[in-house]
Design a protein around this motif. Structure first.
Motif, mmCIF file in Angstrom:
data_model
loop_
_atom_site.group_PDB
_atom_site.id
_atom_site.type_symbol
_atom_site.label_atom_id
_atom_site.label_comp_id
_atom_site.label_asym_id
_atom_site.label_seq_id
_atom_site.Cartn_x
_atom_site.Cartn_y
_atom_site.Cartn_z
ATOM 1 N N GLU A 37 0.827 -1.210 0.000
ATOM 2 C CA GLU A 37 0.000 0.000 0.000
ATOM 3 C C GLU A 37 0.858 1.256 0.000
ATOM 4 N N LYS A 41 1.385 3.906 -3.101
ATOM 5 C CA LYS A 41 1.037 5.312 -2.875
ATOM 6 C C LYS A 41 2.202 6.226 -3.264
ATOM 7 N N GLU A 45 2.475 8.937 -6.530
ATOM 8 C CA GLU A 45 2.819 10.352 -6.351
ATOM 9 C C GLU A 45 4.072 10.734 -7.138
#
Length: 240
Positions: A37, A41, A45
Motif C-alpha cells: 500500500e 502510494k 505520487e
C-alpha cells in the motif's frame, strides 16, 4: 537511454527523495517497499512503478527481481537505501556494547548488512544487462572508523554496537563488491547522507531528506568508467 532504477525503502524519507530526484532526471523509478500500500502510494505520487520488497526476506526479494525482469528486462541502477537504526519497540540504549541485546544487534545487521547482500545478489543478473550498471549503498558518516577513533570527533557520535558497526560493515562490503565487479564495469559506491531528519532518528537530524539524497543521486548518475569503491558525501570523500 532511459535508466531503470530500483530504490529500496523508497516510500519515505531519504529513499523517497532519492527516487524523486532521479525521476526528475528522467529515470524510470521502481519503488521498493515492504508495504504494498505504501509503496504503491509513493509510486503514484512520483509517477513511478513499485514492487513489494522486504530486504530481510529472500523470497520477497526474488519475487521483486522477477517482476523487474518481466517489466523491464534489465536494471541500470540499484540503490540500497533501506535501513533501520533499531528494531521497532526497542531503545537505542540497548546498543551500548557493555549491555547490548544480541537479538537487537542481529536484527539491525539483518537489514543493514545482510539485506544489502540479498538484494544486490538477486539483482546482479539484471544489472549485468545494463550498459552502465551502478550500485549505491547508503551508509553513514557516523560509522567512519577514523571519526570514531578520534576523541574530539567521536564525542559527537553515538556509542553503538548495532547501527554504527552495521554501517561500517556496509561500507567495507561496498569495497569488496567494487573489487569483484570492477572488471564487469559495475560501479559500486557508498554514500553518507548526513544527519537528516527522518524516522531513523525520530526526526532529530538537522538536514532535510532532500539534502541527504544529493550524494546518492550524484553517484547514481556517474558515467561508465567513473569512480568505484568510494565513500562520499555531498562535499566529497568521507574518511574511512
Amino acid at each position: 537511454m532511459n535508466e531503470i532504477t530500483l530504490v529500496t525503502g523508497a516510500n519515505k524519507g531519504i529513499g523517497r527523495e532519492i527516487a524523486a530526484q532521479l525521476a526528475a532526471l528522467g529515470h524510470t523509478i521502481v519503488v521498493g517497499a515492504r508495504s504494498a500500500e505504501l509503496g504503491e502510494k509513493a509510486a503514484a505520487e512520483l509517477g513511478a512503478d513499485s514492487v513489494v520488497l522486504d530486504v530481510t526476506d529472500p523470497a520477497s526479494v526474488a519475487v521483486a527481481a522477477d517482476a523487474i525482469e518481466a517489466r523491464y528486462g534489465r536494471l541500470d541502477v540499484l540503490i540500497n537505501n533501506a535501513g533501520i537504526s533499531r528494531p521497532p519497540g526497542t531503545d537505542l540504549s540497548n546498543q551500548r556494547p557493555a549491555s547490548a541485546d544480541v537479538g537487537t544487534l542481529r536484527a539491525i545487521f539483518e537489514t543493514n548488512f545482510f539485506g544489502v547482500v540479498t538484494v544486490t545478489n538477486a539483482l546482479l543478473p539484471l544489472l549485468r544487462r545494463s550498459a552502465a550498471p551502478r550500485i549505491v549503498n547508503v551508509s553513514s558518516g557516523a560509522a567512519s572508523l577514523a571519526r570514531n577513533a578520534d576523541p574530539e570527533l567521536a564525542v559527537h557520535l553515538p556509542i553503538s554496537a548495532g547501527y554504527t558497526p552495521s554501517k561500517t560493515a556496509l561500507t567495507a562490503l561496498t569495497i569488496q563488491y567494487a573489487r569483484e565487479l570492477r572488471a564487469d564495469g559495475v560501479l559500486v559506491n557508498a554514500v553518507c547522507p548526513g544527519y537528516c531528519a527522518t524516522d531513523l532518528n525520530d526526526h532529530s537530524g538537522y538536514r532535510t531528506p532532500a539534502q541527504g539524497a544529493v550524494a546518492a543521486v550524484r553517484m547514481a548518475t556517474i558515467p561508465a568508467g567513473g569512480p568505484t569503491g568510494t565513500f562520499v558525501d555531498d562535499e566529497g570523500p568521507v574518511p574511512w
